[in-house]
Enzyme design. Structure first.
Site, PDB file in Angstrom:
ATOM      1  N   LYS A 227       0.821  -1.217   0.000  1.00 50.86           N
ATOM      2  CA  LYS A 227       0.000   0.000   0.000  1.00 50.86           C
ATOM      3  C   LYS A 227       0.853   1.265   0.000  1.00 50.86           C
ATOM      4  O   LYS A 227       2.031   1.251   0.384  1.00 50.86           O
ATOM      5  CB  LYS A 227      -0.989  -0.033   1.169  1.00 50.86           C
ATOM      6  CG  LYS A 227      -2.163  -0.972   0.831  1.00 50.86           C
ATOM      7  CD  LYS A 227      -3.311  -0.906   1.796  1.00 50.86           C
ATOM      8  CE  LYS A 227      -4.410  -1.872   1.310  1.00 50.86           C
ATOM      9  NZ  LYS A 227      -5.466  -2.059   2.312  1.00 50.86           N
ATOM     10  N   ARG A 261      -3.535  -9.890   4.888  1.00 52.15           N
ATOM     11  CA  ARG A 261      -3.947 -10.004   3.485  1.00 52.15           C
ATOM     12  C   ARG A 261      -2.805  -9.482   2.623  1.00 52.15           C
ATOM     13  O   ARG A 261      -2.486  -8.297   2.678  1.00 52.15           O
ATOM     14  CB  ARG A 261      -5.220  -9.167   3.288  1.00 52.15           C
ATOM     15  CG  ARG A 261      -5.772  -9.174   1.886  1.00 52.15           C
ATOM     16  CD  ARG A 261      -6.997  -8.262   1.794  1.00 52.15           C
ATOM     17  NE  ARG A 261      -7.491  -8.175   0.435  1.00 52.15           N
ATOM     18  CZ  ARG A 261      -6.998  -7.362  -0.484  1.00 52.15           C
ATOM     19  NH1 ARG A 261      -5.982  -6.557  -0.187  1.00 52.15           N
ATOM     20  NH2 ARG A 261      -7.507  -7.344  -1.697  1.00 52.15           N
TER      21      ARG A 261
HETATM   22  C1  7PJ Z   1      -8.185  -4.466   1.764  1.00 57.48           C
HETATM   23  C2  7PJ Z   1      -9.239  -5.267   1.317  1.00 57.48           C
HETATM   24  C3  7PJ Z   1      -7.897  -4.437   3.166  1.00 57.48           C
HETATM   25  C4  7PJ Z   1      -9.707  -5.989   3.462  1.00 57.48           C
HETATM   26  C5  7PJ Z   1      -8.337  -4.239  -0.369  1.00 57.48           C
HETATM   27  C6  7PJ Z   1      -5.343  -3.097  -1.917  1.00 57.48           C
HETATM   28  C7  7PJ Z   1      -6.704  -2.530  -1.915  1.00 57.48           C
HETATM   29  N1  7PJ Z   1     -10.002  -6.021   2.148  1.00 57.48           N
HETATM   30  N2  7PJ Z   1      -9.327  -5.100  -0.031  1.00 57.48           N
HETATM   31  N3  7PJ Z   1      -8.689  -5.207   3.966  1.00 57.48           N
HETATM   32  N4  7PJ Z   1      -7.627  -3.847   0.703  1.00 57.48           N
HETATM   33  N5  7PJ Z   1     -10.432  -6.716   4.319  1.00 57.48           N
HETATM   34  O1  7PJ Z   1      -5.131  -4.303  -1.740  1.00 57.48           O
HETATM   35  O2  7PJ Z   1      -4.409  -2.267  -2.139  1.00 57.48           O
HETATM   36  O3  7PJ Z   1      -7.003  -3.736   3.682  1.00 57.48           O
HETATM   37  S1  7PJ Z   1      -8.068  -3.715  -2.007  1.00 57.48           S
END
Ligand code: 7PJ
Length: 281
Positions: A227, A261
């Site tokens: 990020k 994640r």
């Molecule tokens: C997240 C997500 C996060 C959860 C994305 C990216 C943006 N779902 N989906 N938490 N981020 N739960 O991966 O840069 O931080 S998409």
């Protein structure tokens, strides 16, 4: 560390013991503009990537068909369904880890669960009309995430008086709303939503404040992989953030996070094995 019931995460036919950190591998399903195979090619590509992530040690796969990066163009319902459902159907047969659907649309949640998804991961925290009801119908696990604003506007001017307190209050309210609709606490994990309507100071305060959010009583999912907050700290482009992302995953788990994640599964699995060994020493 003692066995603690709040570390059990029930999701579909799976029960995850989050006393040990879990790695959620990111599977983006986007059309492949360089291939003339069209839909079939993008399905094949996503499935192959997902199978590799499981071989790399992913405990969960998160499948998403709509980019939620700042300023991303929204994807229509039919398009999103056509992207993610064939991938979930295939993976439900080919791998034995819980599949998570990254969506805020109730129709996509419902179709994904029918296709074999075990977790609903909603960046809007089930706030869309009908989302809580769809989630309550089955036995899927739920990830409730905090976001200020919408993906189109969230990074324009995020403002908080006390970001940790405000995120905790939001997550607590959504947790109550889900439980009032009949979703058992054991099916819910919480996520502060790094980068979603947050400046670097807010993201850092939240990382330090994870123990305060953990005090809500449910396991925390953390997404910091590649990020822009990491890019700001390190000064690197999105494809050069592996080391910063590993540091973020390690810190997240040391501060109480239990699912990370990430894009880079193999490296993260190794890093978190060390953290796990230390936590349980
Ligand atoms: C997240 C997500 C996060 C959860 C994305 C990216 C943006 N779902 N989906 N938490 N981020 N739960 O991966 O840069 O931080 S998409």
């Amino acid at each position: 560390m003692s066995k603690n019931n709040s570390n059990q995460f029930m999701c579909g036919k799976y029960q995850l013991d989050l006393a040990h950190p879990h790695v959620m591998g990111i599977v983006n399903v986007t059309p492949d503009s360089f291939s003339d195979g069209g839909r079939y090619a993008s399905t094949e590509k996503a499935v192959a990537h997902a199978v590799q992530l499981v071989a790399d040690g992913a405990h969960i796969l998160d499948i998403g068909g709509e980019s939620t990066r700042p300023n991303a163009t929204p994807v229509g319902l039919e398009e999103e369904l056509e992207r993610v459902i064939p991938v979930i159907e295939r993976l439900a047969r080919e791998v034995d880890v819980p599949l998570s659907i990254d969506t805020y649309k109730p129709q996509v949640m419902s179709a994904a669960v029918k296709a074999g998804a075990a977790i609903i991961n909603d960046i809007r925290g089930l706030q869309e009309p009908g989302a809580v009801e769809v989630a309550a119908e089955g036995d899927a696990g739920i990830c409730i995430m905090h976001m200020q604003g919408t993906p189109q506007t969230m990074q324009q001017n995020p403002v908080y008086e006390d970001v940790v307190q405000e995120v905790a209050t939001f997550l607590s309210e959504r947790l109550q709303a889900c439980m009032a609709a009949g979703i058992k606490a054991e099916r819910i994990v919480l996520d502060p939503g790094f980068g979603f309507g947050k400046r670097t100071v807010h993201n850092l305060a939240l990382l330090n404040g994870l123990p305060d959010i953990l005090a809500l009583g449910r396991p925390l999912l953390v997404g910091l992989s590649r990020k822009s907050v990491l890019g700001q700290i390190v000064g690197s482009d999105v494809d050069q953030r592996l080391h910063a992302s590993l540091a973020a995953s390690v810190i997240s788990v040391m501060k109480g996070g239990r699912i990370v994640r990430v894009h880079d599964v193999k490296a993260t699995v190794d890093a978190l094995k060390v953290v796990d060994a230390v936590i349980h020493a």
